[in-house]
Scaffold this motif. Sequence first.
Motif, PDB file in Angstrom:
ATOM      1  N   GLY A  43     -37.861  61.475  33.635  1.00  0.00           N
ATOM      2  CA  GLY A  43     -37.857  61.183  32.200  1.00  0.00           C
ATOM      3  C   GLY A  43     -37.682  59.713  31.911  1.00  0.00           C
ATOM      4  N   VAL A  47     -42.327  59.460  32.502  1.00  0.00           N
ATOM      5  CA  VAL A  47     -42.522  59.953  31.140  1.00  0.00           C
ATOM      6  C   VAL A  47     -42.273  58.841  30.121  1.00  0.00           C
ATOM      7  CG1 VAL A  47     -41.774  61.648  29.421  1.00  0.00           C
ATOM      8  CG2 VAL A  47     -41.939  62.318  31.810  1.00  0.00           C
ATOM      9  N   ALA A  48     -41.185  58.085  30.316  1.00  0.00           N
ATOM     10  CA  ALA A  48     -40.838  57.012  29.381  1.00  0.00           C
ATOM     11  C   ALA A  48     -41.914  55.929  29.337  1.00  0.00           C
ATOM     12  CB  ALA A  48     -39.498  56.395  29.770  1.00  0.00           C
ATOM     13  N   GLU A 218     -43.892  60.008  22.152  1.00  0.00           N
ATOM     14  CA  GLU A 218     -42.485  60.309  22.414  1.00  0.00           C
ATOM     15  C   GLU A 218     -42.046  61.578  21.689  1.00  0.00           C
ATOM     16  OE1 GLU A 218     -42.617  55.814  23.063  1.00  0.00           O
ATOM     17  OE2 GLU A 218     -43.584  57.254  21.757  1.00  0.00           O
ATOM     18  N   THR A 221     -43.693  64.790  23.272  1.00  0.00           N
ATOM     19  CA  THR A 221     -43.193  64.986  24.637  1.00  0.00           C
ATOM     20  C   THR A 221     -41.737  65.434  24.620  1.00  0.00           C
ATOM     21  OG1 THR A 221     -44.702  63.295  25.492  1.00  0.00           O
ATOM     22  CG2 THR A 221     -42.832  63.875  26.880  1.00  0.00           C
ATOM     23  N   SER A 222     -40.902  64.799  23.790  1.00  0.00           N
ATOM     24  CA  SER A 222     -39.474  65.149  23.730  1.00  0.00           C
ATOM     25  C   SER A 222     -39.250  66.557  23.196  1.00  0.00           C
ATOM     26  CB  SER A 222     -38.713  64.138  22.857  1.00  0.00           C
ATOM     27  OG  SER A 222     -38.689  62.878  23.464  1.00  0.00           O
ATOM     28  N   ASN A 237     -36.729  60.379  28.147  1.00  0.00           N
ATOM     29  CA  ASN A 237     -37.971  59.848  27.602  1.00  0.00           C
ATOM     30  C   ASN A 237     -37.692  58.777  26.546  1.00  0.00           C
ATOM     31  OD1 ASN A 237     -40.610  59.533  26.519  1.00  0.00           O
ATOM     32  ND2 ASN A 237     -40.308  61.273  25.154  1.00  0.00           N
TER      33      ASN A 237
END
Length: 310
Positions: A43, A47-48, A218, A221-222, A237
């Motif tokens: 994350g 992902v971030a 973001e 995805t979050s 993330n």
Amino acid sequence: MEIMMQVVLLAIGFAMLVKGADWFVDGAAGIAEKFGIPQLVIGLTIVAMGTSAPEAAVSINAALKGNAAITIGNVVGSNILNILIILGITSVIVTVAVAKSTVKIEIPYMLLITLLLLCLGYTGQRITFLEGIVLWAAFLLYLAYLFQMAKKNKEEVEEKEKDQPVWKLLVFTVVGLFLIVLGSDVTVNAATAIAKFMGMSERFIGLTIVALGTSLPELFTSVSAAIKGKADIAIGNVVGSNIFNILFVVGTTALITPVIFEPAFLIDMVIAIASGLLLWLCVFKNKKLKRAGGVIMLISYAAYFVYLLR
């Protein structure tokens, strides 16, 4: 006819965001389990950095074209949105569990580098080449910390038998990220066209649709990660994106050309630090971001938005 086409494109954009986030989270979480890497590390890194691609592309491309002045506004605005809107909405939908290391190390580090950016920018009204090197050094330090955390926790991660081969998980991750970035672009363009058709001002569009648009990766995805029970990816993330935005995006831009820091950004930087403190206070005791905290975050952003419209 034109407006109908934009409405269709808006729906397509949202569909790409939803499906892309779904595949991206599944792929990233699958890779983490395959290699025994903690989901928090995935994350905070893959992902971030992936969901921060729009901010990085906009800022670095602007710098190459000699217009680095938009970098600070882009990054600080995105970081405030990430905490107050993204985590606010996510925690209203589902309680987000927060890892102990996130409370003790990652969030404080995010606050520290935000304060560093404020000091570097406000003292000279610009981020210079040497200050870009300082930001990059802090970024390499952050990556070293993540590497050590992954190495330390690898044995602690429960091994699980997965039917999906690694190449398929990688395809899910890459295709999911592609759909997220493309979907956010299509959504922002369509929403902007609709807003203009309805007579909304350029300033209002910029402060709302475009600002939220660059943070759509973001958001989706979050929310997707939290609903799937991958809370470490959800919180990682956002915190990872904020760290990446300051250290990599601003740092890299400053290595290309000095980044202008206008005095007006002082208030926004203070709001960014206050947002980080609010997040930390909400999760410090119970290691969870609950609905009440999310509501406070959304109200805080509403107040900030009213200030922007003055």
